[in-house]
Design a protein around this motif. Structure first.
Motif: not given
Length: 440
Positions: A192, A208, A210, A365
């Motif tokens: 990430i 962000t 990922y 996460f």
């Protein structure tokens, strides 16, 4: 701004303000960072610092005690004036003005800090951690393994071209000072990356990405207007699982229940865009979020299995929503009244708290990077204004067994390996990722 900060004892510190402002280091102790944030709020020294009841026109520094001290410690130099805890060395009117300005909460201080010269240049920040990536860390059977990287690249270019004084800001927003810039799980082939920027128009724009190969691809971004603009937050959340199931949300997320309570109305600007894309007119599930809170009637929402929707509908709609948000803000007159800005920040804080407590990606996460990192990431980076409870329990994913049922069988719950505070030995991280689709 600040030329020197010297800790003299446990009772007082000396702050010297230079006539020739210099740049400020981006990394510094919390105390020094707070003082630097307060410096722009100070009135001229001659306006609020007095010596013997007479305003000083030559003062460029002041000494502030943390505890009550006697007058024998008063500075002897005419270039230094003293303020004690009784306040008898400061004009009362100026002191009240200063204190009223300091009623702003932590984000107002952070926004002031963001205006200091950043530790790295914009160009350096944009390519940090090898961005934009051109290949995946995981396995992929596709020529374009990073499905949403074009969204990242377009947004970065658009921000550079359209925003004033765009600059990177720190990832560290807490006393622990965790750097959330990048995290990699080599064993599970997941990573990430997070970037954070500010401009004269926006106090915070976070991005962000990922990447876990074909298993999971995510692009997420939130744009928080500067508190001088009472306007909705721009939220973007794009997910793909196994390159078979896709979820997309793009919205002007309102700060108030009534659209008219914002500085300008905006849904009439979004409806013509949304009308062009039938694939993006879905309805959000009520299992996790209440769509009447912090979501507009013109939200783009889609669950789909045809990847062609990404390029044909989602990308152009995303670009138009982002452009429209920036145009809306630039057409709005800034409100510099402190009370108005405080009200906006309070609503942004409510938005962050609501979102942090319900983020369905928390389990993903936690499974990939650990529960402690996931919790800090959610509260200190993603939603840095949120109020963290003493004990944060990652919410169970919808569609699973009742709370506690899975824990008795497998040590986890709801398809989320951390739903009951500890990881399941049988739950795989990929399953937690897939459950995110059902959570929205």
């Amino acid at each position: 701004l600040i030329d020197r900060l010297e800790l003299e004892s446990t009772e007082r510190f000396s702050l010297t303000i230079s006539k020739d402002p210099t740049s400020i280091q981006a990394t510094m102790p919390a105390l020094k960072r707070t003082l630097i944030a307060c410096a722009p709020l100070l009135l001229p020294a001659s306006a609020f610092v007095t010596q013997g009841g007479v305003p000083s026109s030559t003062s460029h520094a002041f000494v502030t005690p943390f505890a009550k001290t006697s007058r024998k410690h008063a500075p002897s130099s005419s270039s230094t004036a003293r303020r004690d805890t009784e306040g008898d060395a400061i004009d009362i009117e100026a002191r009240l003005s200063f204190e009223s300005k300091l009623r702003l909460d932590k984000i107002s201080i952070e926004s002031l800090l963001a205006k200091a010269k950043p530790a790295v240049s914009l160009e350096e920040a944009q390519v940090a951690h090898g961005m934009p990536w051109d290949d995946t860390i995981g396995r992929s059977d596709h020529e374009d393994p990073l499905l949403y990287m074009p969204f990242w690249e377009w947004q970065m270019d658009f921000m550079s071209e359209s925003l004033t004084n765009l600059r990177p800001i720190e990832h560290c927003t807490s006393d622990s000072c965790v750097d959330f810039g990048v995290n990699v799980n080599e064993d599970k082939k997941a990573r990430i990356v997070n970037h954070c920027y500010a401009s004269d128009e926006y106090r915070k724009i976070r991005m962000t990405y990922y990447d876990a190969g074909d298993n999971t691809q995510v692009f997420n971004s939130v744009w928080y207007p500067d508190p001088s603009y009472n306007l909705p937050v721009l939220g973007i959340d794009l997910l793909a699982f196994n390159r078979k199931k896709y979820l997309a949300i793009v919205d002007f997320q309102p700060l108030h229940n009534e659209e008219a309570d914002h500085a300008q109305t905006y849904e009439h600007l979004l409806q013509p865009i949304k009308d062009k894309y039938d694939s993006l007119k879905g309805r959000m599930s009520s299992k996790f979020y209440d769509e009447t809170q912090f979501f507009s009637k013109q939200m783009l929402f889609a669950r789909f299995e045809d990847e062609g929707v990404v390029d044909n509908d989602l990308l152009p709609a995303f670009q138009q929503y982002v452009s429209t948000h920036v145009d809306l803000l630039k057409s709005t007159e800034a409100d510099d009244a402190l009370e108005s800005q405080k009200a906006v920040l309070d609503r942004q804080k409510a938005y962050d708290t609501y979102s942090a407590e319900r983020d369905p990606a928390a389990g993903l996460f936690a499974a990939m990077f650990g529960k402690e990192w996931a919790e800090n990431f959610i509260f200190d980076f993603l939603f840095s204004l949120s109020e963290r409870k003493d004990e944060f329990v990652i919410p169970p994913m919808p569609g699973g067994p009742p709370p506690g049922a899975a824990a008795r069988k497998a040590g986890g719950g709801g398809g989320n390996p951390f739903a009951n505070g500890k990881p399941s030995q049988q739950q795989q991280p990929a399953a937690a990722a897939k459950e995110v689709v059902g959570a929205r």
